[in-house]
Design an enzyme around this catalytic site. Structure first.
Site, PDB file in Angstrom:
ATOM      1  N   ASN A  63      -1.998   2.237   5.838  1.00  0.00           N
ATOM      2  CA  ASN A  63      -1.096   1.130   5.489  1.00  0.00           C
ATOM      3  C   ASN A  63      -0.885   0.323   6.758  1.00  0.00           C
ATOM      4  O   ASN A  63      -0.782   0.891   7.841  1.00  0.00           O
ATOM      5  CB  ASN A  63       0.272   1.648   5.036  1.00  0.00           C
ATOM      6  CG  ASN A  63       0.218   2.300   3.671  1.00  0.00           C
ATOM      7  OD1 ASN A  63      -0.817   2.308   3.026  1.00  0.00           O
ATOM      8  ND2 ASN A  63       1.348   2.845   3.253  1.00  0.00           N
ATOM      9  N   GLY A  64      -0.735  -0.993   6.608  1.00  0.00           N
ATOM     10  CA  GLY A  64      -0.500  -1.835   7.788  1.00  0.00           C
ATOM     11  C   GLY A  64      -1.700  -2.718   8.040  1.00  0.00           C
ATOM     12  O   GLY A  64      -2.601  -2.824   7.194  1.00  0.00           O
ATOM     13  N   CYS A  78       0.823  -1.212   0.000  1.00  0.00           N
ATOM     14  CA  CYS A  78       0.000   0.000   0.000  1.00  0.00           C
ATOM     15  C   CYS A  78       0.857   1.261   0.000  1.00  0.00           C
ATOM     16  O   CYS A  78       1.984   1.257   0.483  1.00  0.00           O
ATOM     17  CB  CYS A  78      -0.865   0.032   1.245  1.00  0.00           C
ATOM     18  SG  CYS A  78      -1.889  -1.404   1.456  1.00  0.00           S
ATOM     19  N   HIS A  80      22.100 -36.288  -4.567  1.00  0.00           N
ATOM     20  CA  HIS A  80      21.297 -36.685  -3.405  1.00  0.00           C
ATOM     21  C   HIS A  80      19.801 -36.498  -3.661  1.00  0.00           C
ATOM     22  O   HIS A  80      19.017 -36.510  -2.727  1.00  0.00           O
ATOM     23  CB  HIS A  80      21.731 -35.892  -2.160  1.00  0.00           C
ATOM     24  CG  HIS A  80      23.161 -36.169  -1.773  1.00  0.00           C
ATOM     25  ND1 HIS A  80      23.585 -37.391  -1.325  1.00  0.00           N
ATOM     26  CD2 HIS A  80      24.262 -35.382  -1.813  1.00  0.00           C
ATOM     27  CE1 HIS A  80      24.885 -37.349  -1.095  1.00  0.00           C
ATOM     28  NE2 HIS A  80      25.326 -36.136  -1.389  1.00  0.00           N
ATOM     29  N   GLU A 131      10.630 -14.818 -10.306  1.00  0.00           N
ATOM     30  CA  GLU A 131       9.874 -13.595  -9.994  1.00  0.00           C
ATOM     31  C   GLU A 131       9.380 -12.881 -11.245  1.00  0.00           C
ATOM     32  O   GLU A 131       8.266 -12.397 -11.285  1.00  0.00           O
ATOM     33  CB  GLU A 131      10.791 -12.581  -9.290  1.00  0.00           C
ATOM     34  CG  GLU A 131      10.917 -12.719  -7.819  1.00  0.00           C
ATOM     35  CD  GLU A 131      11.704 -11.539  -7.244  1.00  0.00           C
ATOM     36  OE1 GLU A 131      11.165 -10.877  -6.364  1.00  0.00           O
ATOM     37  OE2 GLU A 131      12.850 -11.298  -7.687  1.00  0.00           O
ATOM     38  N   TRP A 160      -3.070  -2.680  -1.469  1.00  0.00           N
ATOM     39  CA  TRP A 160      -2.661  -4.060  -1.775  1.00  0.00           C
ATOM     40  C   TRP A 160      -3.491  -4.910  -0.843  1.00  0.00           C
ATOM     41  O   TRP A 160      -3.293  -4.852   0.381  1.00  0.00           O
ATOM     42  CB  TRP A 160      -1.170  -4.198  -1.503  1.00  0.00           C
ATOM     43  CG  TRP A 160      -0.502  -5.334  -2.191  1.00  0.00           C
ATOM     44  CD1 TRP A 160      -0.302  -5.473  -3.533  1.00  0.00           C
ATOM     45  CD2 TRP A 160       0.115  -6.475  -1.578  1.00  0.00           C
ATOM     46  NE1 TRP A 160       0.393  -6.623  -3.787  1.00  0.00           N
ATOM     47  CE2 TRP A 160       0.662  -7.269  -2.618  1.00  0.00           C
ATOM     48  CE3 TRP A 160       0.273  -6.914  -0.274  1.00  0.00           C
ATOM     49  CZ2 TRP A 160       1.337  -8.454  -2.385  1.00  0.00           C
ATOM     50  CZ3 TRP A 160       0.947  -8.103  -0.042  1.00  0.00           C
ATOM     51  CH2 TRP A 160       1.469  -8.861  -1.079  1.00  0.00           C
ATOM     52  N   LYS A 204      15.405 -14.556  -9.320  1.00  0.00           N
ATOM     53  CA  LYS A 204      15.178 -13.530 -10.355  1.00  0.00           C
ATOM     54  C   LYS A 204      14.322 -14.090 -11.470  1.00  0.00           C
ATOM     55  O   LYS A 204      13.363 -13.469 -11.907  1.00  0.00           O
ATOM     56  CB  LYS A 204      16.506 -13.056 -10.972  1.00  0.00           C
ATOM     57  CG  LYS A 204      17.351 -12.082 -10.212  1.00  0.00           C
ATOM     58  CD  LYS A 204      16.760 -10.735  -9.958  1.00  0.00           C
ATOM     59  CE  LYS A 204      15.798 -10.765  -8.810  1.00  0.00           C
ATOM     60  NZ  LYS A 204      16.258 -10.385  -7.503  1.00  0.00           N
ATOM     61  N   GLU A 226      19.984 -16.720  -5.965  1.00  0.00           N
ATOM     62  CA  GLU A 226      19.484 -15.403  -6.354  1.00  0.00           C
ATOM     63  C   GLU A 226      19.043 -15.402  -7.825  1.00  0.00           C
ATOM     64  O   GLU A 226      18.010 -14.842  -8.178  1.00  0.00           O
ATOM     65  CB  GLU A 226      20.568 -14.342  -6.092  1.00  0.00           C
ATOM     66  CG  GLU A 226      20.253 -12.953  -6.597  1.00  0.00           C
ATOM     67  CD  GLU A 226      18.933 -12.368  -6.071  1.00  0.00           C
ATOM     68  OE1 GLU A 226      18.356 -12.904  -5.119  1.00  0.00           O
ATOM     69  OE2 GLU A 226      18.474 -11.364  -6.666  1.00  0.00           O
ATOM     70  N   ARG A 230       5.340   0.019  -6.007  1.00  0.00           N
ATOM     71  CA  ARG A 230       5.297  -0.781  -4.782  1.00  0.00           C
ATOM     72  C   ARG A 230       4.328  -1.957  -4.891  1.00  0.00           C
ATOM     73  O   ARG A 230       4.373  -2.857  -4.078  1.00  0.00           O
ATOM     74  CB  ARG A 230       4.887   0.101  -3.598  1.00  0.00           C
ATOM     75  CG  ARG A 230       5.876   1.211  -3.304  1.00  0.00           C
ATOM     76  CD  ARG A 230       5.343   2.133  -2.257  1.00  0.00           C
ATOM     77  NE  ARG A 230       5.282   1.494  -0.969  1.00  0.00           N
ATOM     78  CZ  ARG A 230       6.218   1.600  -0.033  1.00  0.00           C
ATOM     79  NH1 ARG A 230       7.284   2.311  -0.272  1.00  0.00           N
ATOM     80  NH2 ARG A 230       6.090   1.004   1.129  1.00  0.00           N
ATOM     81  N   LYS A 253       6.945  -4.154  -3.802  1.00  0.00           N
ATOM     82  CA  LYS A 253       8.335  -3.741  -3.650  1.00  0.00           C
ATOM     83  C   LYS A 253       8.808  -3.862  -2.212  1.00  0.00           C
ATOM     84  O   LYS A 253       9.886  -4.358  -1.954  1.00  0.00           O
ATOM     85  CB  LYS A 253       8.523  -2.307  -4.164  1.00  0.00           C
ATOM     86  CG  LYS A 253       9.966  -1.804  -4.091  1.00  0.00           C
ATOM     87  CD  LYS A 253      10.896  -2.629  -4.938  1.00  0.00           C
ATOM     88  CE  LYS A 253      12.343  -2.215  -4.859  1.00  0.00           C
ATOM     89  NZ  LYS A 253      13.238  -3.270  -5.410  1.00  0.00           N
TER      90      LYS A 253
HETATM   91  O1  M6R Z   1      13.516  -4.276   0.922  1.00  0.00           O
HETATM   92  P1  M6R Z   1      14.092  -5.584   1.271  1.00  0.00           P
HETATM   93  O2  M6R Z   1      15.466  -5.817   0.743  1.00  0.00           O
HETATM   94  O3  M6R Z   1      14.052  -5.865   2.750  1.00  0.00           O
HETATM   95  O4  M6R Z   1      13.142  -6.662   0.587  1.00  0.00           O
HETATM   96  C1  M6R Z   1      13.305  -8.032   0.826  1.00  0.00           C
HETATM   97  C2  M6R Z   1      12.560  -8.864  -0.204  1.00  0.00           C
HETATM   98  O5  M6R Z   1      11.176  -8.663  -0.095  1.00  0.00           O
HETATM   99  C3  M6R Z   1      13.013  -8.540  -1.630  1.00  0.00           C
HETATM  100  O6  M6R Z   1      14.381  -8.720  -1.780  1.00  0.00           O
HETATM  101  C4  M6R Z   1      12.275  -9.434  -2.644  1.00  0.00           C
HETATM  102  O7  M6R Z   1      12.698 -10.757  -2.518  1.00  0.00           O
HETATM  103  C5  M6R Z   1      12.476  -8.892  -4.051  1.00  0.00           C
HETATM  104  N1  M6R Z   1      11.275  -9.050  -4.794  1.00  0.00           N
HETATM  105  C6  M6R Z   1      13.598  -9.549  -4.768  1.00  0.00           C
HETATM  106  O8  M6R Z   1      13.702  -9.240  -6.107  1.00  0.00           O
END
Ligand code: M6R
Length: 609
Positions: free
Chosen positions: A105-106, A2, A509, A493, A79, A490, A486, A27, A604
């Protein structure tokens, strides 16, 4: 997640708020809304006017009537948490008399209980949201002033909030409050802004005040004041946001993801700038608040983060063990905070976060602080909650990262960890010669990153070659393993292709059972002491007719294709090896027509539970 934006001043508020909402789009959200205080007429207060829409900000904009004039307003991107995305559940929410409007928000944890009580008292709810209880609590508060009404309502509420409140009877002000969800005031000339993220206001003012948890503020056109939820006045000195408004623009790229990948050479240059001390072959990290004697007393380092930041922390832990010989490991903050961790006084805890607002990380930090631990932050957003909560730390200086998918922040965070590891190493047993070797390696990074990025066309061609895969395996050993994790995150996502990451050593294994021509493998193959082991793993895959794309320092015969990356010092290789795979994920997703900057279901910064 949000977003909130609000304005009070002399300008026409609706276009300003819509522009602010657009800047918060990155976001992630599913509906949006806006409420303004209309012009007062003949001794009557101006009525509140509201428009809400499920979908994008442009859909909200299309619904805003031509006559929607006013100079005070608040707006929101939602959101969904309580209740599906819909016009009714979109914020703002108003009471039956249309006097009180709230954006929030929250999450209000005791919303169901409060809703039941209010319903029994005859209140009719118009939405399924937790936020609406707050509206009715404010509307029914007996207090005289808006500040006291909000305070009275908040006393009933358990949970997290960043809220902004308008009231038709108090139309010279916006009242805001924060508990666990960011609220930033933007201080202008005879105008004030409020937002949940500086991105929404930096085009208008770079003078900001970030509220602390338990703090409230009243914004009037030419004045603001801050105070606690208990009513005592607090001191708020505006600070200057270091990022320019233009840093939030696309800068000629088609997506923020592409822009941010392309910016990495400059970003790494920035995190190194002014920190290297050639005289002692070490680095200065001004904000650590940890003197040499204290640093020597650290017996273990525990790194906590989520998602990409957790992966950066895994590489960070390896760098710390290698360079400083301090036992170190990384753990998802989201798990750590729920397992009643043993908090050891000789352990240094490091919280990693791009946004500095991720709730799981913040909650882990708060739990650690409560138990007396020393916590450092490795954070990108200056002045964010985690940076403020930590005892010290270092900023990663990546610049604003707008794409939901993190790229440049990952790279800069790992470089920041290399600096921390070097600093701790040189206080302990890392020799001057090794310190110098690492510094020389760090200095080579920006040029080597540019070299990798110059290979984009070839990486794009390879992405097309593998885009038919329904599922992909990513493997690496030791330094290569977090890179594989990672890269796999990527790809999934942004392209929604299923991807698994395994240590190459674990293949036999279990996961080897998955290998067949339709399941390609991306292998991270650095030219280090594990090269032959990695080659053996590729051999095992080839024997099962698996296709292999290697990321390596030299062409790999066993692989079908190799992306060759420049060699740095062994310890620093992971920083470079992930970058071509960011481009790989990007081009795969692009070819599949994905919404690159806003992948489905993701936000985000995850500022809620
Ligand atoms: O803002 P932050 O680095 O704490 O966020 C952590 C994760 O939510 C963030 O890295 C998320 O995995 C991203 N979508 C990665 O691309």
């Amino acid at each position: 997640m949000c977003g909130i934006v609000g304005y009070i001043g002399k300008r026409d508020v609706a276009p300003l708020l819509l522009e602010g909402l657009q800047r918060l789009e990155y976001r992630g959200y599913d509906s949006a809304g806006i409420v303004i205080t209309g012009k007062a007429a003949a001794g009557k207060p101006g009525a509140l006017k509201m428009v809400k829409a499920k979908g994008r900000v442009r859909e909200l904009e299309a619904k805003v009537p031509k006559r929607f004039a006013g100079t005070t307003g608040i707006a929101h991107t939602r959101w969904a948490t309580h209740g599906a995305p819909s016009d009714e559940n979109a914020h703002p929410h108003m009471d039956a008399e249309n006097k009180v409007a709230v954006v929030h928000n929250g999450i209000i944890d005791n919303a169901s209980e409060l809703r039941a009580k209010l319903t029994a008292d005859g209140v009719v709810f118009l939405s399924e949201t937790d936020t609406e209880v707050l509206v009715h609590l404010i509307a029914r508060a007996q207090a005289e002033t808006l500040e006291e009404k909000v305070r009275e309502a908040l006393r009933h509420v358990e949970g997290t909030y960043g809220v902004a409140v308008l009231h038709a009877d108090f139309n010279d002000r916006i009242v805001v409050a924060r508990n666990g969800s960011p609220v930033v005031l933007g201080i202008g000339e005879k105008e004030m802004f409020v937002a949940s993220d500086v991105a929404a206001l930096v085009a208008h003012t770079r003078q900001v005040v970030t509220l602390d948890d338990g703090e409230m503020a009243t914004l009037k056109a030419d004045d603001f004041r801050t105070y606690t939820t208990e009513g005592s006045t607090t001191t708020a000195t505006p600070t200057t946001v270091e990022w320019e408004a233009e840093s939030y623009d696309m800068g000629g790229h088609d997506t923020y993801m592409h822009k941010e990948i392309s910016e990495q050479a400059d970003a790494v240059d920035r995190v190194l700038r002014g920190r290297i001390d050639d005289r002692f072959s070490t680095v200065h990290l001004g904000g650590l608040n940890l003197d040499a004697r204290e640093a020597r007393g650290v017996r273990r380092i525990k790194i906590l983060g989520c998602g990409t930041s957790y992966h950066a922390g895994q590489i960070g832990a390896q760098l710390i063990e290698e360079l400083a010989r301090i036992p170190a490991d990384a753990e998802p903050a989201s798990e750590f905070r729920y397992r009643n961790p043993v908090v050891d006084p000789d352990t240094l805890y490091v919280a990693v976060s791009q946004s500095g607002e991720t709730y799981d990380v913040l909650a882990a930090v708060q739990e650690l602080k409560r138990k007396g631990a020393r916590v450092l932050g490795v954070v990108n957003v200056v002045g964010s909650a985690i940076a403020r909560e930590a005892d010290g730390g270092t900023y990663v200086h990546a610049g604003p990262e707008v794409c939901v998918v993190s790229t440049k922040c990952f790279t800069n965070t790992v470089v920041a960890f290399a600096l921390l590891a070097l600093h701790l190493g040189r206080i302990r047993d890392l020799s001057v010669a090794d310190g110098k070797r690492i510094i020389d390696g760090l200095r080579r990074l920006p040029e080597q990153i540019s070299e990798i990025l110059a290979n984009e066309d070839e990486i794009k061609r390879l992405a097309a070659e593998y885009a038919d895969a329904k599922s992909m395996m990513f493997i690496g050993r030791v330094r290569g393993y977090p890179v594989a994790r990672e890269a796999s995150l990527k790809l999934k996502e942004v392209s929604y292709i299923h991807a698994e990451a395994y240590p190459a050593s674990e293949l036999k294994h279990g996961p080897l059972a998955l290998i067949e021509p339709a399941m390609p493998t991306v292998a991270i193959v650095p030219d280090d002491d594990l090269l032959e082991k990695n080659r053996a793993a590729m051999e095992e895959i080839k024997a099962r007719s698996g296709r292999i794309l290697a990321v390596a320092h030299q062409v790999q015969e066993k692989a079908d294709h190799t992306i060759v990356v420049p060699k740095n010092e062994n310890e620093l290789d992971p920083i470079l090896m992930g970058i071509p795979l960011q481009l790989f994920a990007y081009h795969t997703a692009l070819a599949m027509g994905r919404d690159i900057d806003k992948p489905r279901n993701l936000a985000k910064s995850v500022t809620v539970e």
